[in-house]
Enzyme design. Structure first.
Site, PDB file in Angstrom:
ATOM      1  N   GLU A  49       0.649  -1.383   0.079  1.00  0.00           N
ATOM      2  CA  GLU A  49      -0.119   0.026  -0.135  1.00  0.00           C
ATOM      3  C   GLU A  49       0.771   1.214  -0.033  1.00  0.00           C
ATOM      4  O   GLU A  49       1.559   1.531   0.893  1.00  0.00           O
ATOM      5  CB  GLU A  49      -0.928  -0.160   1.318  1.00  0.00           C
ATOM      6  CG  GLU A  49      -1.911   1.217   1.389  1.00  0.00           C
ATOM      7  CD  GLU A  49      -2.515   1.416  -0.059  1.00  0.00           C
ATOM      8  OE1 GLU A  49      -3.193   0.917  -0.458  1.00  0.00           O
ATOM      9  OE2 GLU A  49      -2.336   2.771  -0.453  1.00  0.00           O
ATOM     10  N   CYS A  80       3.779  -2.692  -8.557  1.00  0.00           N
ATOM     11  CA  CYS A  80       2.512  -2.401  -8.307  1.00  0.00           C
ATOM     12  C   CYS A  80       2.553  -1.002  -7.236  1.00  0.00           C
ATOM     13  O   CYS A  80       2.868  -0.134  -7.789  1.00  0.00           O
ATOM     14  CB  CYS A  80       1.597  -3.572  -7.448  1.00  0.00           C
ATOM     15  SG  CYS A  80      -0.233  -3.142  -7.215  1.00  0.00           S
ATOM     16  N   ILE A 138      -3.352  -6.943  -8.765  1.00  0.00           N
ATOM     17  CA  ILE A 138      -4.289  -6.886  -7.271  1.00  0.00           C
ATOM     18  C   ILE A 138      -4.189  -5.494  -7.204  1.00  0.00           C
ATOM     19  O   ILE A 138      -3.153  -4.683  -6.554  1.00  0.00           O
ATOM     20  CB  ILE A 138      -3.223  -7.707  -6.269  1.00  0.00           C
ATOM     21  CG1 ILE A 138      -3.118  -9.145  -6.893  1.00  0.00           C
ATOM     22  CG2 ILE A 138      -3.993  -7.608  -4.813  1.00  0.00           C
ATOM     23  CD1 ILE A 138      -1.884  -9.660  -5.956  1.00  0.00           C
ATOM     24  N   HIS A 175       2.357  -8.481 -10.485  1.00  0.00           N
ATOM     25  CA  HIS A 175       3.144  -9.120  -9.016  1.00  0.00           C
ATOM     26  C   HIS A 175       3.859 -10.334  -9.501  1.00  0.00           C
ATOM     27  O   HIS A 175       3.267 -11.301  -9.431  1.00  0.00           O
ATOM     28  CB  HIS A 175       2.289  -9.349  -8.026  1.00  0.00           C
ATOM     29  CG  HIS A 175       1.664  -8.210  -7.207  1.00  0.00           C
ATOM     30  ND1 HIS A 175       2.481  -7.554  -6.288  1.00  0.00           N
ATOM     31  CD2 HIS A 175       0.559  -7.462  -7.385  1.00  0.00           C
ATOM     32  CE1 HIS A 175       1.779  -6.686  -5.682  1.00  0.00           C
ATOM     33  NE2 HIS A 175       0.586  -6.531  -6.429  1.00  0.00           N
ATOM     34  N   GLU A 177       6.220 -11.836  -8.363  1.00  0.00           N
ATOM     35  CA  GLU A 177       6.765 -12.384  -7.132  1.00  0.00           C
ATOM     36  C   GLU A 177       5.562 -13.366  -6.406  1.00  0.00           C
ATOM     37  O   GLU A 177       6.074 -14.073  -5.665  1.00  0.00           O
ATOM     38  CB  GLU A 177       7.050 -11.444  -6.339  1.00  0.00           C
ATOM     39  CG  GLU A 177       6.130 -10.598  -5.492  1.00  0.00           C
ATOM     40  CD  GLU A 177       5.508  -9.413  -6.004  1.00  0.00           C
ATOM     41  OE1 GLU A 177       5.692  -9.192  -7.181  1.00  0.00           O
ATOM     42  OE2 GLU A 177       4.694  -8.517  -5.649  1.00  0.00           O
TER      43      GLU A 177
HETATM   44  N1  GLN Z   1      -3.671  -0.146  -4.381  1.00  0.00           N
HETATM   45  C1  GLN Z   1      -2.280  -0.232  -3.620  1.00  0.00           C
HETATM   46  C2  GLN Z   1      -1.542   1.428  -3.663  1.00  0.00           C
HETATM   47  O1  GLN Z   1      -2.190   2.189  -4.004  1.00  0.00           O
HETATM   48  C3  GLN Z   1      -1.224  -0.814  -4.537  1.00  0.00           C
HETATM   49  C4  GLN Z   1      -1.711  -2.748  -4.442  1.00  0.00           C
HETATM   50  C5  GLN Z   1      -0.515  -3.414  -4.722  1.00  0.00           C
HETATM   51  O2  GLN Z   1       0.619  -3.217  -4.599  1.00  0.00           O
HETATM   52  N2  GLN Z   1      -0.936  -4.730  -4.935  1.00  0.00           N
HETATM   53  O3  GLN Z   1      -0.601   1.282  -3.179  1.00  0.00           O
END
Ligand code: GLN
Length: 194
Positions: A49, A80, A138, A175, A177
């Site tokens: 996040e 991400c 994700i 991802h 990983e």
């Molecule tokens: N939505 C997340 C963000 O804003 C990112 C999601 C993720 O790393 N899978 O940081």
């Protein structure tokens, strides 16, 4: 012996990145201090996040040092939330949100909305030979603008950009990983070795 690759370990799926590096025989360390950062030959910024990662990087006195290290040429790879942290512009961020920056791109957070939080798809990825990359998305961001120095590495079928590179920095929306994919980490290791 070369220095290990650092994995930013404030929050998110840093363990999975370390496991992926271990699978390809590459040493890694968890980065939580300036000393860890200095000992790293490259930096992986994991998924998680981005808003929390920003807060923790500030709290651990790593925010500015990472920003400076990336600017000085430390190779970095963000997945991400890690891509969001590398973007110069964050769309749909929270008030005051910013990342380390360095990639001349605009990235929209949570770009797939609620109906399609998570999905998996096979992608072509520049620099990866052989079968397509199996990519897990994700709550993923999308790259909506790329600057002139940015190379696009991968797009979805509809053309939306999900992988970019600019000099020492590589960022992807998905991802590798969490699937069995090791080839994008191998690509990053070759960036670190170059
Ligand atoms: N939505 C997340 C963000 O804003 C990112 C999601 C993720 O790393 N899978 O940081």
């Amino acid at each position: 012996m070369t220095a290990p690759i650092g994995v930013l370990a404030l929050q998110g799926d840093f363990r999975e990145h370390r496991q992926t590096l271990a699978k390809i025989g590459v040493d890694s360390i968890e980065v939580r201090t300036l000393a860890d950062l200095t000992a790293s030959s490259g930096l992986i910024i994991p998924g998680g996040e981005s808003t929390v990662m920003q807060k923790l990087a500030l709290a651990y006195d790593l925010f500015q040092p990472i920003k400076d290290a990336l600017k000085a040429g430390l190779p970095a790879f963000g997945t991400c939330a890690g891509l969001i942290m590398l973007a110069d512009e964050i769309l749909d961020g929270i008030a005051g949100q910013s990342g380390f920056g360095g990639l001349d791109v605009s990235v929209r957070r949570n770009a797939f909305g609620n109906q399609l939080d998570s999905f998996e798809v096979d992608l072509e990825f520049k620099g990866v030979v052989g079968s397509p990359v199996h990519a897990a998305f994700i709550r993923a961001p999308i790259v909506e603008r790329v600057g002139p120095e940015v190379e696009v590495l991968s797009t979805l079928g509809d053309g939306r950009i999900v992988g970019v590179r600019q000099k020492n920095l590589m960022g992807i929306s998905f991802h590798p990983e969490v699937t069995d994919e090791t080839r994008i980490h191998e690509l990053f290791v070759s960036m670190v070795g170059a």
